[in-house]
Design a protein around this motif. Sequence first.
Motif, PDB file in Angstrom:
ATOM      1  N   GLU A  23       0.827  -1.210   0.000  1.00 51.47           N
ATOM      2  CA  GLU A  23       0.000   0.000   0.000  1.00 51.47           C
ATOM      3  C   GLU A  23       0.857   1.254   0.000  1.00 51.47           C
ATOM      4  OE1 GLU A  23      -3.385   2.178   2.808  1.00 51.47           O
ATOM      5  OE2 GLU A  23      -3.006   0.017   3.024  1.00 51.47           O
ATOM      6  N   GLU A  24       1.901   1.263   0.828  1.00 47.25           N
ATOM      7  CA  GLU A  24       2.774   2.440   0.895  1.00 47.25           C
ATOM      8  C   GLU A  24       3.501   2.672  -0.428  1.00 47.25           C
ATOM      9  OE1 GLU A  24       2.684  -0.040   3.052  1.00 47.25           O
ATOM     10  OE2 GLU A  24       2.921   0.622   5.149  1.00 47.25           O
ATOM     11  N   SER A  30       1.908   6.668  -6.853  1.00 48.67           N
ATOM     12  CA  SER A  30       0.749   7.416  -7.337  1.00 48.67           C
ATOM     13  C   SER A  30       0.933   8.918  -7.141  1.00 48.67           C
ATOM     14  CB  SER A  30      -0.519   6.945  -6.624  1.00 48.67           C
ATOM     15  OG  SER A  30      -1.651   7.670  -7.057  1.00 48.67           O
ATOM     16  N   ALA A  31       1.450   9.298  -5.982  1.00 54.36           N
ATOM     17  CA  ALA A  31       1.689  10.721  -5.719  1.00 54.36           C
ATOM     18  C   ALA A  31       2.681  11.306  -6.723  1.00 54.36           C
ATOM     19  CB  ALA A  31       2.194  10.914  -4.294  1.00 54.36           C
ATOM     20  N   HIS A  53      13.534   2.435  -2.263  1.00 56.60           N
ATOM     21  CA  HIS A  53      14.162   1.595  -3.291  1.00 56.60           C
ATOM     22  C   HIS A  53      13.168   0.607  -3.902  1.00 56.60           C
ATOM     23  CE1 HIS A  53      18.262   3.027  -3.092  1.00 56.60           C
ATOM     24  NE2 HIS A  53      18.234   2.971  -1.772  1.00 56.60           N
ATOM     25  N   ASN A  54      12.200   0.179  -3.111  1.00 56.52           N
ATOM     26  CA  ASN A  54      11.160  -0.695  -3.670  1.00 56.52           C
ATOM     27  C   ASN A  54      10.316   0.061  -4.686  1.00 56.52           C
ATOM     28  OD1 ASN A  54       9.892  -3.391  -3.511  1.00 56.52           O
ATOM     29  ND2 ASN A  54       8.108  -2.273  -2.793  1.00 56.52           N
ATOM     30  N   ILE A 218       5.248   6.039   7.885  1.00 53.44           N
ATOM     31  CA  ILE A 218       5.212   4.576   7.906  1.00 53.44           C
ATOM     32  C   ILE A 218       5.530   4.079   9.315  1.00 53.44           C
ATOM     33  CG2 ILE A 218       5.777   4.336   5.467  1.00 53.44           C
ATOM     34  CD1 ILE A 218       8.588   3.468   6.297  1.00 53.44           C
ATOM     35  N   GLY A 219       4.736   3.114   9.744  1.00 52.05           N
ATOM     36  CA  GLY A 219       4.935   2.510  11.047  1.00 52.05           C
ATOM     37  C   GLY A 219       5.371   1.062  10.893  1.00 52.05           C
TER      38      GLY A 219
END
Length: 376
Positions: A23-24, A30-31, A53-54, A218-219
């Motif tokens: 999702e992240e 998308s942004a 990097h992903n 991000i958590g």
Amino acid sequence: MKTKNPFLTYGYISPEFFCDREEETATLISALENGRNITLVSSRRMGKTGLIHNAFHRIGKDMPEVKCFYLDIFPTNSLREFTLLLAQTILGQLDSFSETMLGRLTSFFKSCRPVVSVDSMTGAPSVTLDFVPDNAEQTLGEIFEYMKQSGRECVVAIDEFQQITEYPEKGAEAMIRSHIQFLPNVSFIFSGSKRHIMLDMFMSPKRPFYQSTQKMHIGSIDERKYHRFAACHFAKRGITMDEGTFHYLYTVLFGHTWYIQRLLNKVFEICEGNVCEPDINECIRIIISEEEFNFQQQLSMLTLNQRKLLTAIAKEGTVESINGKDFLQSHSLGASSSINRALENLLKNEFVMDNGNSYQVYDRFMGIWLRVSCGF
């Protein structure tokens, strides 16, 4: 030597060795596709760099025409060092190596002399800059203009971006902002681990980057998804770990990504068959024994009050009120004023992390070591 251990503790290889963040990653891409720069904030070692990097890996696969650049500016101490790092990362990468590329570089840079060398093995160009003294600001503008005039779509990720607030040059933050807002073909990811500084930089009306980006935090990775990821890789080695054991591992490290990876890496290295809680504890004991000298050295640099406060936080695991009467008395910490000074130093030097409404020992293995040995 190429590692056969799938639980990486540094670097990025491919999505196969990267847990979740689907999702992240999609949100980030998308942004960028829709023209929004990103401010990415999380605690250190939670996985920001891996996420970047992903996303770059996926962009490279789906949009090969887009050039992606990553630079970690934590080691930089001035605008000049920032400019040099940016130049080394980007220059020569937007053109094929040719006389045309050399000509373009020469025409853009008036404040310094680009020095181009070529890797004899790969043929890839490497660019360094020979500065005219005190012209870092002008050179930085020339680098951004070079990117703009190239016409290439680019994404630039600047990690530990809060470091620019430490530069001695006045107005560095405003100057960088003034350049990047006029780059229609370049998108930026501003990543940082010092939450309060990053939020102030991007959410305070008094700061140059105010409301200029989409905010992302991000958590921890979802526990069930992390267990599936780990179980898949363990199965290839004949190792099993049930949900209850993984829950114990996940919880004892507070869901902190890098420390979980470090522990899974050790489990993969030394365990066989079905892994249970005693095996997890043994792996933790080994890791702590490997780090104990380092922990002792770090503690030796702290004052007595700082050591006492750090140990008290470690014993509690999570502390919501540092100045609470029960907390101060149960750990014989003394006056609130001296404890607040100690806390300020521990936060500054990243011994303690501020979660917004609670405090924890940053290094999860150091926290366990302190709970067991009291540190002194």
